[in-house]
Design an enzyme around this catalytic site. Structure first.
Site, PDB file in Angstrom:
ATOM      1  N   TYR A   1       0.848  -1.197   0.000  1.00 33.15           N
ATOM      2  CA  TYR A   1       0.000   0.000   0.000  1.00 33.15           C
ATOM      3  C   TYR A   1       0.884   1.249   0.000  1.00 33.15           C
ATOM      4  O   TYR A   1       1.660   1.484   0.932  1.00 33.15           O
ATOM      5  CB  TYR A   1      -0.931   0.028   1.214  1.00 33.15           C
ATOM      6  CG  TYR A   1      -2.007  -1.041   1.216  1.00 33.15           C
ATOM      7  CD1 TYR A   1      -2.166  -1.934   0.149  1.00 33.15           C
ATOM      8  CD2 TYR A   1      -2.900  -1.165   2.285  1.00 33.15           C
ATOM      9  CE1 TYR A   1      -3.146  -2.916   0.156  1.00 33.15           C
ATOM     10  CE2 TYR A   1      -3.889  -2.145   2.295  1.00 33.15           C
ATOM     11  CZ  TYR A   1      -3.999  -3.013   1.224  1.00 33.15           C
ATOM     12  OH  TYR A   1      -4.972  -3.985   1.239  1.00 33.15           O
TER      13      TYR A   1
ATOM     14  N   HIS B   1      -0.599 -11.793   1.108  1.00 32.49           N
ATOM     15  CA  HIS B   1      -1.574 -10.883   0.480  1.00 32.49           C
ATOM     16  C   HIS B   1      -2.392 -11.564  -0.631  1.00 32.49           C
ATOM     17  O   HIS B   1      -3.600 -11.393  -0.709  1.00 32.49           O
ATOM     18  CB  HIS B   1      -0.839  -9.658  -0.069  1.00 32.49           C
ATOM     19  CG  HIS B   1      -1.707  -8.457  -0.198  1.00 32.49           C
ATOM     20  ND1 HIS B   1      -1.217  -7.186  -0.073  1.00 32.49           N
ATOM     21  CD2 HIS B   1      -3.028  -8.309  -0.448  1.00 32.49           C
ATOM     22  CE1 HIS B   1      -2.212  -6.321  -0.233  1.00 32.49           C
ATOM     23  NE2 HIS B   1      -3.315  -6.978  -0.461  1.00 32.49           N
TER      24      HIS B   1
HETATM   25  N1  LIG Z   1      -6.506  -8.301   0.850  1.00 33.34           N
HETATM   26  C1  LIG Z   1      -6.769  -7.675  -0.277  1.00 33.34           C
HETATM   27  O1  LIG Z   1      -6.434  -8.133  -1.378  1.00 33.34           O
HETATM   28  C2  LIG Z   1      -7.516  -6.387  -0.220  1.00 33.34           C
HETATM   29  C3  LIG Z   1      -8.072  -5.831  -1.391  1.00 33.34           C
HETATM   30  C4  LIG Z   1      -8.776  -4.625  -1.286  1.00 33.34           C
HETATM   31  C5  LIG Z   1      -8.911  -4.019  -0.058  1.00 33.34           C
HETATM   32  N2  LIG Z   1      -8.337  -4.557   1.066  1.00 33.34           N
HETATM   33  C6  LIG Z   1      -8.456  -3.905   2.391  1.00 33.34           C
HETATM   34  O2  LIG Z   1      -9.834  -3.640   2.644  1.00 33.34           O
HETATM   35  C7  LIG Z   1     -10.019  -2.252   2.920  1.00 33.34           C
HETATM   36  C8  LIG Z   1     -11.394  -1.792   2.457  1.00 33.34           C
HETATM   37  O3  LIG Z   1     -11.565  -1.997   1.083  1.00 33.34           O
HETATM   38  P1  LIG Z   1     -11.557  -0.800   0.028  1.00 33.34           P
HETATM   39  O4  LIG Z   1     -10.783   0.340   0.566  1.00 33.34           O
HETATM   40  O5  LIG Z   1     -11.160  -1.414  -1.263  1.00 33.34           O
HETATM   41  O6  LIG Z   1     -13.105  -0.444  -0.149  1.00 33.34           O
HETATM   42  P2  LIG Z   1     -14.279   0.043   0.829  1.00 33.34           P
HETATM   43  O7  LIG Z   1     -13.809   0.217   2.208  1.00 33.34           O
HETATM   44  O8  LIG Z   1     -15.419  -0.881   0.571  1.00 33.34           O
HETATM   45  O9  LIG Z   1     -14.671   1.435   0.170  1.00 33.34           O
HETATM   46  C9  LIG Z   1     -13.903   2.598   0.352  1.00 33.34           C
HETATM   47  C10 LIG Z   1     -14.650   3.731  -0.328  1.00 33.34           C
HETATM   48  O10 LIG Z   1     -15.983   3.791   0.172  1.00 33.34           O
HETATM   49  C11 LIG Z   1     -16.290   5.091   0.631  1.00 33.34           C
HETATM   50  N3  LIG Z   1     -17.037   4.952   1.892  1.00 33.34           N
HETATM   51  C12 LIG Z   1     -16.671   4.231   2.988  1.00 33.34           C
HETATM   52  N4  LIG Z   1     -17.611   4.338   3.946  1.00 33.34           N
HETATM   53  C13 LIG Z   1     -18.575   5.148   3.459  1.00 33.34           C
HETATM   54  C14 LIG Z   1     -19.789   5.647   3.985  1.00 33.34           C
HETATM   55  N5  LIG Z   1     -20.200   5.323   5.226  1.00 33.34           N
HETATM   56  N6  LIG Z   1     -20.552   6.465   3.203  1.00 33.34           N
HETATM   57  C15 LIG Z   1     -20.147   6.807   1.949  1.00 33.34           C
HETATM   58  N7  LIG Z   1     -18.992   6.359   1.395  1.00 33.34           N
HETATM   59  C16 LIG Z   1     -18.217   5.539   2.138  1.00 33.34           C
HETATM   60  C17 LIG Z   1     -14.978   5.797   0.866  1.00 33.34           C
HETATM   61  O11 LIG Z   1     -15.104   7.152   0.536  1.00 33.34           O
HETATM   62  P3  LIG Z   1     -14.881   8.320   1.631  1.00 33.34           P
HETATM   63  O12 LIG Z   1     -13.405   8.342   1.901  1.00 33.34           O
HETATM   64  O13 LIG Z   1     -15.381   9.526   0.944  1.00 33.34           O
HETATM   65  O14 LIG Z   1     -15.688   7.958   2.838  1.00 33.34           O
HETATM   66  C18 LIG Z   1     -14.031   5.074  -0.082  1.00 33.34           C
HETATM   67  O15 LIG Z   1     -14.017   5.741  -1.325  1.00 33.34           O
HETATM   68  C19 LIG Z   1      -8.844  -1.588   2.171  1.00 33.34           C
HETATM   69  O16 LIG Z   1      -8.624  -0.270   2.599  1.00 33.34           O
HETATM   70  C20 LIG Z   1      -7.727  -2.560   2.487  1.00 33.34           C
HETATM   71  O17 LIG Z   1      -7.222  -2.357   3.797  1.00 33.34           O
HETATM   72  C21 LIG Z   1      -7.668  -5.742   1.006  1.00 33.34           C
END
Ligand SMILES: NC(=O)c1ccc[n+]([C@@H]2O[C@H](COP(=O)([O-])OP(=O)(O)OC[C@H]3O[C@@H](n4cnc5c(N)ncnc54)[C@H](OP(=O)(O)O)[C@@H]3O)[C@@H](O)[C@H]2O)c1
Length: 277
Positions: A64, A125
Site C-alpha cells: 500500500y 496478500h
Molecule cells: N486483501 C486484499 O487483497 C484487499 C483488497 C482490497 C482491499 N483490502 C483492504 O480492505 C479495505 C477496504 O476496502 P476498500 O478500501 O477497497 O473499499 P471500501 O472500504 O469498501 O470502500 C472505500 C470507499 O468507500 C467510501 N465509503 C466508505 N464508507 C462510506 C460511507 N459510510 N458512506 C459513503 N462512502 C463511504 C470511501 O469514501 P470516503 O473516503 O469519501 O468515505 C471510499 O471511497 C482496504 O482499505 C484494504 O485495507 C484488502
C-alpha cells in the site's frame, strides 16, 4: 439493547481473542501503488480521526503506497498515545516475496516502517502461481516463534489453498481476508465462508462498500430508511451479523468513519438477511 449485548456484537471472540467486527482499511492512505507525499496531511487527518473515534483494528500492507501507508499508520498511532496493546495491527507480505528470506526481510521492513516491534497479524496478500507455500510458511512460523508476529493468516485464498495453508502453519490460522459484500458472493459459493465458520477462522471482508451497489440497492435503501441509518451501515451490518465475519471499510471522511464503526451495533433480523441475500 443493554451495554453488554452491544459489546458482544462489536467483537468476535476467537481462541480467547477479542477481535473487533469493524476495523479500518488503509488502501489509498499514503497513495496507491506509489507513495503520494502531497496527500500526507489529509491521510494523517483520516488516521487521526479513526483512532479518536475508537477504531482499534487497522489493516495495511507492504504494497500500500509502496510502504508509505505503514509509515503513516505508525506515525498516527504514536501521536495518538493509544497503547500498542490496545490495538490490533495487520500487515501483509506481497505475492512477489513468497520465499523464506524474503518473508523474514519484508516483515522486518514493515515493522521498521511502522516503528513497532510486532504485528498482531501477518497475511500472505495474494497467492501466486508457482509460489512455494511450504517455504513461505517455514518463514512465517519462524516470525511467530520470534514474537515478531502474533497470528498468521492468508488473503484471497480459495478453499484448497486455505486448507493447504492450515496444514503448514504451526499455529491456527486467524483469517482468510477476501472480497465479500452484498453483491459479491464468490467466497460463499466456493465454500470458504462455510469452512471458516465451521473451523474457527475469521473471514475478513474487504471492499465491503466501495462498489456502486450501495446507492442503487432498493433493499438496502428501504431498510436504511425504516431503521433511520445509512445504507452503508446496512451493507456493513449485513456482514457483521454473520458469525465469524469481520470487515475493514476505509474512509477518509470522519462522518463516514463514525457511521461505519457504529454499524456493528446493528443486528439484522433473519428476514432482513434473507431479503439482502
Ligand atoms: N486483501 C486484499 O487483497 C484487499 C483488497 C482490497 C482491499 N483490502 C483492504 O480492505 C479495505 C477496504 O476496502 P476498500 O478500501 O477497497 O473499499 P471500501 O472500504 O469498501 O470502500 C472505500 C470507499 O468507500 C467510501 N465509503 C466508505 N464508507 C462510506 C460511507 N459510510 N458512506 C459513503 N462512502 C463511504 C470511501 O469514501 P470516503 O473516503 O469519501 O468515505 C471510499 O471511497 C482496504 O482499505 C484494504 O485495507 C484488502
Amino acid at each position: 439493547m443493554t451495554g453488554s449485548i452491544i459489546l458482544w456484537m462489536r467483537y468476535e471472540t476467537i481462541r480467547e481473542l477479542l477481535i473487533p467486527k469493524i476495523g479500518f482499511g488503509t488502501w489509498t492512505i499514503g497513495g496507491q501503488e506509489n507513495a503520494d507525499l502531497t496527500g500526507d496531511d489529509r491521510f494523517m487527518a483520516a488516521l487521526r480521526s479513526a483512532l479518536e473515534l475508537g477504531y482499534t483494528l487497522f489493516d495495511t500492507a507492504e504494497v500500500y503506497a509502496a510502504g508509505h501507508a505503514e509509515e503513516l499508520l505508525g506515525k498516527a498511532v504514536r501521536e495518538s498515545g493509544v497503547a500498542r496493546d490496545k490495538l490490533f495491527l495487520t500487515s501483509k507480505v506481497s505475492p512477489d516475496h513468497l520465499a523464506y528470506e524474503d518473508v523474514l526481510r519484508c516483515c522486518e521492513s514493515s515493522l521498521r516502517r511502522l516503528e513497532m516491534d510486532y504485528l498482531d497479524l501477518y497475511l500472505i496478500h495474494w497467492p501466486k502461481q508457482g509460489m512455494n507455500l511450504p517455504e513461505t510458511f517455514r518463514a512465517l512460523n519462524v516470525l511467530v516463534r520470534q514474537g515478531k508476529v502474533r497470528h498468521l493468516g492468508v488473503s484471497n485464498f480459495n478453499l484448497k489453498l486455505l486448507k493447504q495453508a492450515e496444514r503448514l502453519a504451526e499455529t491456527p490460522l486467524l483469517t482468510d481476508q477476501v472480497s465479500y459484500c452484498v453483491p459479491d458472493r464468490t467466497y460463499v459459493l466456493n465454500g470458504v465462508l462455510e469452512y471458516c465458520q465451521q473451523n474457527d477462522i475469521l473471514l475478513t471482508a474487504y471492499t465491503p462498500v466501495k462498489h456502486r451497489f450501495v446507492k442503487g440497492n432498493k433493499n438496502l435503501l428501504a431498510m436504511a430508511g425504516s431503521r433511520g441509518v445509512s445504507p452503508y451501515q446496512i451493507a456493513l451490518a449485513w456482514l457483521t451479523t454473520q458469525p465469524r465475519v469481520i470487515t475493514i471499510p476505509m474512509s477518509l471522511d470522519p462522518r463516514h468513519q463514525a457511521e461505519n464503526l457504529l454499524a456493528a451495533d446493528i443486528r439484522l433480523s433473519e428476514e432482513e438477511m434473507q431479503r439482502l441475500a
